[in-house]
Design an enzyme around this catalytic site. Structure first.
Site: not given
Ligand code: PLP
Length: 416
Positions: A51, A53, A197, A223, A226, A232
């Protein structure tokens, strides 16, 4: 994956079958790719246990000695590759990345202007069914009915009339290069921030096969999975002036802990994308798309805009008297996987539209060149011309498998 095989044979078996599917079929879904073995290993690493954060040097949990270095390296590589002033590599995927931009700059009810979903825009660009269309006043621009191209004069008119706070350029299904300078001028004229985008064409930008939006846009989202050929995930790039607003919107505004395994895999993909090999890859994606587009045009297929200059093409099947869905299902049975897609001004419904969308990022990753594109185009024509011929589908699937065996897909063989 021997442990998985023993511990959970059901999931193991399904993963194995999916791997065979990816190996043996021609994958033309424009948003998909094959990541390298190195990207896969980073994605499946111990980093999933941690973790973190916050951001490098400013975390809410201890034990970040290595995570901070990984995230900083990913950011540095992304900056070197794309030349952006500030980059956030934490968005979980493309949709949260776009939402983070809206959270950073908009209040509920503010106006955004993006490409209409049925004309090639993405859900998160203001579609009514998406949070982007529910929480904001979403206006859209359409493609020219005659040419299928963007008409910058009508975008300008629309922008001047609705005065969006954010003007969105970018798409999921537009086969042409965007004129970022024109978008910049429109954004300046109407007082909007310009968000690009580039999810679909980020790999082409990285490899120099598509102009970069970075010099023109206030914010660029993408992203990573692609044409960029990473795991991902997503990134947001912006001018330094917007850095604090973007970072605050991603965390704590929208997300909790970043997916560190994804961050590391993004870093690996960015290293791969900065090589000469990747430049050749990006150029070949475009050459392959043109070769497939030419073959299909010669066979009488109606390509929206008449062709392509990126990695994708959109075909209106109305003249072939077959729907997109029937064509896509027949092709899948023949080992050629693509998606049915709305075409501009489609008279049919989105779940049963008139078109299909094809992209060449994945097939280019496995080494296909123009010669194989011509063959694929001929197969597509044969199957669509005779969509109920299951014998032809079975024979074609066998020929597809044979071709795929000669061009092993990257990243797969180590898994089983
Ligand atoms: N933006 C564009 C242009 C896309 O095409 C997509 C997905 O296809 C997204 C954003 C959303 O990405 P994700 O599916 O990772 O949320």
């Amino acid at each position: 994956m021997h442990t998985l095989q023993q511990q959970d044979p059901d999931i193991f078996s399904l993963i194995q079958q999916e791997e065979f599917r990816q190996k043996e079929k021609i994958r033309l879904i424009a948003s998909e790719n094959y990541v390298s073995k190195a990207v896969m290993e980073a994605t499946g690493s111990v980093l999933t246990n941690k973790y973190s954060e916050g951001y490098p040097g400013k975390r809410y949990y201890e034990g970040q000695q290595f995570i901070d270095q990984i995230e900083s390296l990913a950011i540095r590589r992304a900056k070197d590759l794309f030349g952006a002033e500030h980059i956030n590599v934490q968005p979980y995927s493309g949709s949260p990345a776009n939402l983070a931009v809206y959270l950073a700059f908009l209040n509920p009810g503010d106006t955004i202007l993006g490409m209409a979903l049925p004309h090639g825009g993405h859900l998160t660009h203001g579609a009514k069914v998406s949070i982007s269309g529910k929480y904001f006043t979403a206006e859209s621009y359409s493609l020219d009915e005659q040419t299928g191209l963007l008409n910058y004069d009508t975008i300008r008119e629309k922008a001047m009339a609705c005065r969006p706070k954010i003007l969105i350029a970018g798409h999921s299904a537009y086969p042409r290069i965007l004129d970022f300078l024109k978008f910049r001028e429109i954004a300046d004229a109407c007082g909007a921030l310009l968000m690009v985008d580039m999810a679909h064409f980020a790999g082409l930008v990285a490899g120099g096969a598509h102009p970069s939006p970075i010099p023109y846009a206030d914010i660029v989202t993408t992203t990573t999975h692609k044409s960029l050929r990473g795991p991902r995930g997503a990134m947001i790039m912006c001018k330094e002036a917007h850095a604090a607003a973007i970072d605050k919107a991603v965390f704590p505004g929208l997300q909790g802990g970043p997916h560190n395994n994804t961050t590391a895999a993004i870093a690996v993909a960015l290293k791969e994308a900065s090589t000469d090999e990747f430049k050749n890859y990006a150029a070949q994606i475009v050459k392959n798309a043109k070769a497939l587009a030419d073959t299909l045009s010669q066979k009488g297929f109606n390509l929206v805009t008449g062709g392509t200059d990126n990695h994708l093409m959109l075909i209106d099947l109305t003249n072939k008297e077959i729907t997109g869905k029937i064509a896509a299902k027949a092709l899948d049975a023949a080992g050629i996987v693509l998606n049915y897609n709305a075409v501009p001004y489609d008279k049919r419904k989105p779940f049963d539209p008139s078109g299909i969308r094809l992209g060449t990022a994945a097939v280019t990753s496995r080494g296909f060149k123009e010669e194989q594109m011509v063959q694929i185009g001929l197969w597509i024509d044969a199957i669509i011309s005779d969509p109920t011929n299951t014998v032809l589908q079975t024979e074609t699937a066998a020929a597809v498998k044979q071709l795929c065996t000669q061009y092993p897909a990257p990243g797969l063989d180590h898994l089983m």
